[in-house]
Write a protein that holds these residues in place. Structure first.
Motif, PDB file in Angstrom:
ATOM      1  N   ALA A 747     -46.406   6.829  92.104  1.00 59.46           N
ATOM      2  CA  ALA A 747     -45.915   6.456  90.988  1.00 59.46           C
ATOM      3  C   ALA A 747     -46.115   7.974  89.766  1.00 59.46           C
ATOM      4  CB  ALA A 747     -46.639   5.289  90.303  1.00 59.46           C
ATOM      5  N   ALA A 748     -45.505   7.532  89.489  1.00 61.97           N
ATOM      6  CA  ALA A 748     -45.453   9.299  88.263  1.00 61.97           C
ATOM      7  C   ALA A 748     -45.448   8.105  86.572  1.00 61.97           C
ATOM      8  CB  ALA A 748     -44.696   9.986  88.149  1.00 61.97           C
ATOM      9  N   ILE A 749     -47.110   7.516  86.308  1.00 65.14           N
ATOM     10  CA  ILE A 749     -46.760   6.802  85.094  1.00 65.14           C
ATOM     11  C   ILE A 749     -47.086   7.808  84.036  1.00 65.14           C
ATOM     12  CG2 ILE A 749     -48.194   4.822  83.816  1.00 65.14           C
ATOM     13  CD1 ILE A 749     -46.857   4.181  86.984  1.00 65.14           C
ATOM     14  N   GLY A 750     -46.876   7.082  82.576  1.00 60.03           N
ATOM     15  CA  GLY A 750     -46.477   7.581  82.001  1.00 60.03           C
ATOM     16  C   GLY A 750     -46.022   9.726  81.444  1.00 60.03           C
ATOM     17  N   VAL A 751     -44.691   9.335  81.653  1.00 62.92           N
ATOM     18  CA  VAL A 751     -43.650  11.417  81.783  1.00 62.92           C
ATOM     19  C   VAL A 751     -43.592  11.212  80.733  1.00 62.92           C
ATOM     20  CG1 VAL A 751     -43.208  10.750  83.862  1.00 62.92           C
ATOM     21  CG2 VAL A 751     -41.510   9.874  82.852  1.00 62.92           C
TER      22      VAL A 751
END
Length: 794
Positions: A747-751
């Motif tokens: 996951a990539a959180i807060g891009v």
């Protein structure tokens, strides 16, 4: 060829080629490259003649760009931007022929569609796209998406890290780069020419710094401004006065200045959104950010801020006061002079490093004790922030606070017991709406729900910091840390297991109160619209058991030695148990207090319906006003009607406002560059899959789910078997980060909003969490252009 004509007011939009021709020779603030255009019919009838005319142009010996100019492009209702092919770096007759054929093949078969040939702008300093207003809300901001460099397709392709500049026309603005210094004047000139209609244009900057207009078109789908410009500017001025006051006030929070952000603490951007409806905003403030947050921290041994609000509202935009947040992280045992130095340093660090706004506890503030705290305190001495005595006082205070969390008789264990008592309570719903019951529910949620939950969340942050410290000291590997943190038996794991094993009715009795937007009355509960969230026709498999963390003997010895030398209580086993318990308690606390929040929203909806108000109407009211109603039906109806009307007007204004994620001064309300955040990557895995836009209703099964922000109510995503996750907002310790880690989902959180928008337009993404990268997978349009280049070379 379509001859140039003098521009008239207002400018009549045509095809790409026709509009440029109408502007050629009359535009003062930018140049237009020479062009030759022809229809598909002309090409099919006599391609040799067309080629001769193109090659006869004096600029045809340079590199050319062959562009689409379809009648289906650049319309007021649909731009079809990027739908048709353009081919760059075209040289000579043979390549022109191949490129024209390729562009025509991308059309829909209309013989009146056009092909536009121009010299290509080489050695560009920058390029981009400008909207005359904010496209999604119609706010009167000029929005400049631009990137430096010679590739003029970078912004439109989404392949690069685009910079976005917002500014209000007429304001005194400082351009973020000399390359875009001429954009305000060009936008103003074009606005006069088009007669006030929303538009957007593409531009490049030539090697001498001059602007080149590539195309201008109506801004398709742009909302008409609902707010008169004078009223909008008055609201901006009011927000600016509020920000200036915050910079000069002397509240209980310490320090001479502050920074406002949408994510530094309690994450309003993630939990209620950037522009929450009035009911959601007021409920979040009532239950958490007005005083519960501060009361909880004081109970854990931090500085007591009394009833200091954490959340600052700027005409409906929700910001966190970083000064209040940083002050609340200072142990109560630290003297005021030392605390003031710390808060001043923290605020200044955030001001200078705004990309850390969602990582303030891990990257800026020393908010709990871990095994690296003495070294971090020593660095504060080296930087001249504290002297040795002050650093010792801080370290001792943080050790005391964290030791209290670790003890069996400390505030964390008491909060876990309070959450268990709340879980045992049965919510009894009376037959009719009652303002008195609404007030009672709010009080119960504050005292028995969000207060103990806030404590559990504080313990979970401290636990995560302890694990990070062990990784930094090489006691644990990153994989060990993932296993330890992911070993917590959280609600998310239980939900996925129960979905696979319980019947529909039993599952909804347990989780039916959840909704994707915990505080949003417009967000349906699971049990109100279960088929929207769950596929009951497809058998689900229980989740695989999370790997059990089993420390090696050497790790146990190292942790035991660290606990003793740092004066922290307990054994290594107790420390590891605290880590798992605190993370699980935080998630369990969310599940339990959200029962009360959901019941509050049910009561609000029921109270509105009995008086003839819709759920949408009620979303524009404030919870405090509803709780103070008298019970007189006719008086209530008049009162609610007034609240709804006023709330709608105010929210329309809120929707028209744009402001940066981190706000450090009033000038940023009229001109700012959107921040490039540092993404929080979860797991060490990599996946490539199609994109599923959750807000648009895409099926997330087997896809990388893209969602702006997600609270516990979005746990249903994990029952769909998603391959990966990308969010615009969220921190390293957000719910979705914890869930993704627990389930091993990259996951990539807060891009950030801008990067999220670019990736939302991709067909597929690769999320490489180990490399901390998200990469768009090649889309059809790029493949077509590559095929043309290959045929040209061969």
């Amino acid at each position: 060829m379509h001859s140039s004509v003098s521009a008239v007011l207002p400018l009549e939009f045509g095809t790409k080629a026709e509009t440029l021709a109408r502007l050629a020779g009359s535009l003062r603030t930018a140049s237009i490259l020479p062009q030759y255009s022809f229809t598909v019919a002309e090409w099919q009838r006599n391609p040799r003649t067309v080629l001769m005319r193109v090659c006869g142009r004096p600029w045809a010996r340079r590199a050319l760009i062959v562009r689409s100019s379809s009648r289906n492009e650049d319309q007021a209702t649909s731009s079809n931007a990027g739908r048709y092919l353009s081919v760059s770096d075209v040289y000579g007759r043979d390549e022109i022929r191949l490129a024209v054929d390729a562009v025509i093949r991308s059309f829909d078969g209309d013989p009146e569609d056009q092909v536009l040939v121009q010299p290509q702008l080489h050695d560009a300093l920058a390029s981009g796209v400008v909207s005359s207003c904010e496209p999604s809300c119609g706010g009167p901001y000029r929005v400049v998406n631009w990137t430096p460099g010679t590739d003029t397709s970078e912004v439109t392709s989404g392949r690069s890290c685009v910079q976005t500049w917002y500014f209000l026309p007429g304001a005194q603005v400082v351009p973020p780069s000399a390359a875009v210094a001429g954009i305000p004047a060009l936008t103003d000139e074009l606005a006069r020419l088009v007669g006030g209609r929303p538009f957007e244009f593409e531009f490049g900057v030539d090697p001498d710094g001059g602007l080149v207009l590539f195309q201008i078109r109506p801004l398709a789908g742009a909302d008409s401004p609902a707010i008169p410009p004078q009223r909008h500017r008055a609201a901006v001025d009011e927000c600016a006065r509020r920000v200036r006051a915050l910079l000069t006030e002397s509240p209980p929070a310490l320090g001479a200045e502050t920074v406002l952000g949408v994510m530094p603490d309690w994450n309003p951007a993630e939990m209620i959104g950037l522009r929450p409806r009035p009911l959601a905003l007021s409920l979040y403030r009532e239950l958490i950010t007005d005083d519960v947050w501060a009361h909880s921290r004081a109970r854990y041994g931090y500085r007591d801020l009394g009833s200091t609000p954490l959340l600052v509202e700027l005409h409906g935009l929700a910001y966190i006061d970083a000064r209040a947040s940083f002050t609340s992280f200072v142990p109560a045992s630290v003297d005021e002079a030392t605390a003031r130095k710390l808060v001043t340093h923290y605020v200044r660090t955030l001001r200078e490093n705004p990309h850390l706004h969602d990582k303030i506890e891990f990257a800026i503030a020393l908010s709990s004790y871990d095994f690296t705290i003495p070294q971090r305190a020593e660095r504060l001495c080296e930087e001249g922030v504290l002297d040795e005595r002050e650093a010792e006082v801080l370290v001792r205070g943080l050790r005391e606070v964290t030791s209290g969390m670790l003890r069996d008789d400390g505030p964390f264990r008491r909060d876990v017991e309070a959450i268990d008592r709340l879980a045992a309570r049965t919510i009894v719903r009376p037959a009719a709406f009652s303002p008195r019951r609404l007030s009672a529910l709010l009080d119960q949620c504050r005292r028995h729900g969000t207060l103990p939950f806030a404590g559990a969340a504080r313990a979970a942050f401290a636990a995560t910091a302890l694990v990070r410290g062990l990784v930094e000291l090489d006691v644990l590997t990153p994989a060990d840390a993932d296993t330890l943190l992911g070993s917590a038996n959280t609600v998310g794991t239980a939900l996925q297991r129960d979905f696979a094993t319980l019947d529909r009715a039993s599952f909804l009795r347990r989780y039916g109160h959840l909704r994707p937007g915990t505080y949003d009355i417009l967000s349906s509960r699971y049990d109100e619209d279960p088929d929207r969230y769950f596929d009951w026709t497809r058998p689900a498999s229980p989740p695989s058991p999370a790997p059990v963390f089993r420390p090696r003997p050497a790790q146990v010895r190292a942790v035991r030695k660290l606990l003793a030398s740092h004066g922290l209580p307990g054994s290594p086993g107790q420390l590891f148990l605290f880590v798992a318990d605190s993370i699980a308690a935080r998630e369990y606390g969310k599940l339990q207090f959200s029962r009360l929040v959901s019941e509050i929203l049910f009561e609000v909806r029921r109270g509105g319906e009995r008086l003839g108000f819709t759920v949408d109407d009620m979303s524009h009211t404030a919870i405090g006003d509803l709780a103070s109603l008298t019970g007189d039906c006719w008086a209530e109806r008049r009162r609610i009607a007034e609240l709804v009307e006023r709330g709608r007007e105010r929210y329309a204004l809120t929707e028209s406002l744009c402001a940066p994620a981190v706000l450090s001064g009033p000038g940023q309300l009229t001109s700012f560059v959107a921040m490039h955040g540092e993404t929080n990557f979860v797991t060490q895995s990599r996946v490539a899959a199609r994109v599923a836009d959750i807000a648009a209703g895409d099926d997330p099964t087997g896809a990388i789910a893209l969602i702006r922000a997600a609270d516990p109510g979005y746990d249903w995503l994990f029952t769909k078997g998603i391959a990966g996750l990308v969010t615009a907002y969220g921190g390293a310790n957000s719910h979705m980060a914890i869930r993704a880690l627990e389930l091993g989902i990259p996951a990539a959180i807060g891009v950030g909003e801008n990067q999220f928008q670019h990736w939302l337009g991709a067909d597929a993404l690769e999320v490489d969490a180990a490399a901390k990268a998200v990469r768009p997978v090649t889309v059809a349009g790029h493949a077509r252009e590559a095929a043309v280049r290959e045929s040209r070379v061969s």
